[in-house]
Motif scaffolding. Structure first.
Motif, PDB file in Angstrom:
ATOM      1  N   ARG A  71       0.848  -1.187   0.000  1.00 44.83           N
ATOM      2  CA  ARG A  71       0.000   0.000   0.000  1.00 44.83           C
ATOM      3  C   ARG A  71       0.883   1.236   0.000  1.00 44.83           C
ATOM      4  NH1 ARG A  71      -5.217  -0.368   1.606  1.00 44.83           N
ATOM      5  NH2 ARG A  71      -5.190   1.545   2.814  1.00 44.83           N
ATOM      6  N   CYS A  72       0.477   2.249  -0.778  1.00 42.30           N
ATOM      7  CA  CYS A  72       1.163   3.543  -0.732  1.00 42.30           C
ATOM      8  C   CYS A  72       0.235   4.610  -1.293  1.00 42.30           C
ATOM      9  CB  CYS A  72       2.493   3.522  -1.480  1.00 42.30           C
ATOM     10  SG  CYS A  72       2.365   3.544  -3.262  1.00 42.30           S
ATOM     11  N   GLY A  73       0.447   5.827  -0.870  1.00 45.04           N
ATOM     12  CA  GLY A  73      -0.342   6.939  -1.356  1.00 45.04           C
ATOM     13  C   GLY A  73       0.059   7.318  -2.768  1.00 45.04           C
ATOM     14  N   LEU A  74      -0.848   8.000  -3.469  1.00 46.97           N
ATOM     15  CA  LEU A  74      -0.539   8.402  -4.843  1.00 46.97           C
ATOM     16  C   LEU A  74       0.568   9.445  -4.895  1.00 46.97           C
ATOM     17  CD1 LEU A  74      -3.807   8.399  -6.937  1.00 46.97           C
ATOM     18  CD2 LEU A  74      -2.150   6.608  -6.521  1.00 46.97           C
ATOM     19  N   ASP A  75       0.790  10.168  -3.793  1.00 49.76           N
ATOM     20  CA  ASP A  75       1.920  11.096  -3.769  1.00 49.76           C
ATOM     21  C   ASP A  75       3.221  10.339  -4.026  1.00 49.76           C
ATOM     22  OD1 ASP A  75       0.364  13.317  -3.302  1.00 49.76           O
ATOM     23  OD2 ASP A  75       0.646  13.280  -1.126  1.00 49.76           O
ATOM     24  N   ALA A  76       3.369   9.173  -3.459  1.00 49.08           N
ATOM     25  CA  ALA A  76       4.582   8.372  -3.651  1.00 49.08           C
ATOM     26  C   ALA A  76       4.657   7.813  -5.068  1.00 49.08           C
ATOM     27  CB  ALA A  76       4.630   7.236  -2.637  1.00 49.08           C
ATOM     28  N   VAL A  77       3.521   7.430  -5.616  1.00 44.91           N
ATOM     29  CA  VAL A  77       3.498   6.877  -6.986  1.00 44.91           C
ATOM     30  C   VAL A  77       3.940   7.931  -7.986  1.00 44.91           C
ATOM     31  CG1 VAL A  77       2.009   5.952  -8.805  1.00 44.91           C
ATOM     32  CG2 VAL A  77       1.684   5.210  -6.433  1.00 44.91           C
ATOM     33  N   HIS A  78       3.468   9.163  -7.799  1.00 50.11           N
ATOM     34  CA  HIS A  78       3.762  10.237  -8.742  1.00 50.11           C
ATOM     35  C   HIS A  78       4.854  11.185  -8.249  1.00 50.11           C
ATOM     36  CE1 HIS A  78      -0.328   9.010 -10.117  1.00 50.11           C
ATOM     37  NE2 HIS A  78       0.282   9.134 -11.269  1.00 50.11           N
ATOM     38  N   GLU A  79       5.686  10.707  -7.336  1.00 55.30           N
ATOM     39  CA  GLU A  79       6.767  11.533  -6.810  1.00 55.30           C
ATOM     40  C   GLU A  79       7.663  12.002  -7.950  1.00 55.30           C
ATOM     41  OE1 GLU A  79      10.304  11.270  -3.461  1.00 55.30           O
ATOM     42  OE2 GLU A  79       9.040   9.543  -3.834  1.00 55.30           O
ATOM     43  N   ASP A  80       8.030  13.267  -7.918  1.00 48.11           N
ATOM     44  CA  ASP A  80       8.923  13.873  -8.915  1.00 48.11           C
ATOM     45  C   ASP A  80       8.342  13.902 -10.327  1.00 48.11           C
ATOM     46  OD1 ASP A  80      10.860  14.346  -6.944  1.00 48.11           O
ATOM     47  OD2 ASP A  80      11.773  12.391  -7.262  1.00 48.11           O
ATOM     48  N   VAL A  81       7.027  13.791 -10.464  1.00 50.02           N
ATOM     49  CA  VAL A  81       6.380  13.880 -11.770  1.00 50.02           C
ATOM     50  C   VAL A  81       5.714  15.243 -11.886  1.00 50.02           C
ATOM     51  CG1 VAL A  81       4.579  12.957 -13.284  1.00 50.02           C
ATOM     52  CG2 VAL A  81       5.960  11.408 -11.884  1.00 50.02           C
ATOM     53  N   SER A  82       5.997  15.953 -12.963  1.00 49.90           N
ATOM     54  CA  SER A  82       5.348  17.245 -13.234  1.00 49.90           C
ATOM     55  C   SER A  82       4.345  17.031 -14.350  1.00 49.90           C
ATOM     56  CB  SER A  82       6.377  18.274 -13.664  1.00 49.90           C
ATOM     57  OG  SER A  82       7.325  18.492 -12.647  1.00 49.90           O
ATOM     58  N   PHE A  83       3.095  17.336 -14.061  1.00 46.94           N
ATOM     59  CA  PHE A  83       2.041  17.177 -15.047  1.00 46.94           C
ATOM     60  C   PHE A  83       1.851  18.485 -15.798  1.00 46.94           C
ATOM     61  CE2 PHE A  83       0.932  14.142 -11.663  1.00 46.94           C
ATOM     62  CZ  PHE A  83       0.983  12.976 -12.402  1.00 46.94           C
ATOM     63  N   GLU A  84       1.610  18.376 -17.100  1.00 48.39           N
ATOM     64  CA  GLU A  84       1.314  19.556 -17.908  1.00 48.39           C
ATOM     65  C   GLU A  84      -0.088  20.032 -17.572  1.00 48.39           C
ATOM     66  OE1 GLU A  84       1.933  18.858 -22.058  1.00 48.39           O
ATOM     67  OE2 GLU A  84       3.869  17.900 -21.714  1.00 48.39           O
ATOM     68  N   PRO A  85      -0.303  21.359 -17.599  1.00 49.87           N
ATOM     69  CA  PRO A  85      -1.666  21.859 -17.335  1.00 49.87           C
ATOM     70  C   PRO A  85      -2.640  21.308 -18.379  1.00 49.87           C
ATOM     71  CG  PRO A  85      -0.062  23.661 -17.454  1.00 49.87           C
ATOM     72  CD  PRO A  85       0.650  22.412 -17.853  1.00 49.87           C
ATOM     73  N   ALA A  86      -3.857  21.024 -17.939  1.00 47.71           N
ATOM     74  CA  ALA A  86      -4.874  20.505 -18.853  1.00 47.71           C
ATOM     75  C   ALA A  86      -5.231  21.561 -19.880  1.00 47.71           C
ATOM     76  CB  ALA A  86      -6.106  20.091 -18.063  1.00 47.71           C
ATOM     77  N   ALA A  87      -5.384  21.125 -21.116  1.00 46.83           N
ATOM     78  CA  ALA A  87      -5.800  22.034 -22.190  1.00 46.83           C
ATOM     79  C   ALA A  87      -7.286  22.291 -22.073  1.00 46.83           C
ATOM     80  CB  ALA A  87      -5.468  21.426 -23.547  1.00 46.83           C
ATOM     81  N   ASP A  88      -7.669  23.546 -22.251  1.00 45.23           N
ATOM     82  CA  ASP A  88      -9.097  23.906 -22.159  1.00 45.23           C
ATOM     83  C   ASP A  88      -9.802  23.662 -23.465  1.00 45.23           C
ATOM     84  OD1 ASP A  88      -8.921  24.627 -19.503  1.00 45.23           O
ATOM     85  OD2 ASP A  88      -8.315  26.668 -19.999  1.00 45.23           O
TER      86      ASP A  88
END
Length: 88
Positions: A71-88
């Motif tokens: 078990r782990c939180g999604l913060d750990a799964v996506h650690e060091d990942v930068s997501f692009e802003p969603a396109a409108d």
């Protein structure tokens, strides 16, 4: 997750389709986890007697892989990942 496909859309389609179909033939496979690299999203497919059960992990939820007692939180799964802003 890697595949011999062009672009993320092709890889995602392969991971959900042909690759998963091959993996489902493995009697020992209990869970199949898809982590989206474009947004904060994780899906877990779990083998059940009646078939495969899909569980989407909520953004503030915990990823649980029962067969590994993990078990782990999604913060750990996506650690060091930068997501692009969603396109409108």
């Amino acid at each position: 997750m890697s595949a011999l496909c062009h672009g993320r859309e092709g890889t995602e389609g392969y991971d959900r389709g042909a690759k998963f179909a091959h993996y489902r033939r493995l009697d020992t496979l209990q869970e199949y986890v898809l982590v989206d690299s474009r947004q904060r999203s994780v899906e877990v497919f779990s083998r059940r007697d009646e078939g495969w059960l899909l569980r989407a992990v909520p953004e503030d939820g915990v990823l649980g892989i029962e067969s590994l007692d993990f078990r782990c939180g999604l913060d750990a799964v996506h650690e060091d990942v930068s997501f692009e802003p969603a396109a409108d």
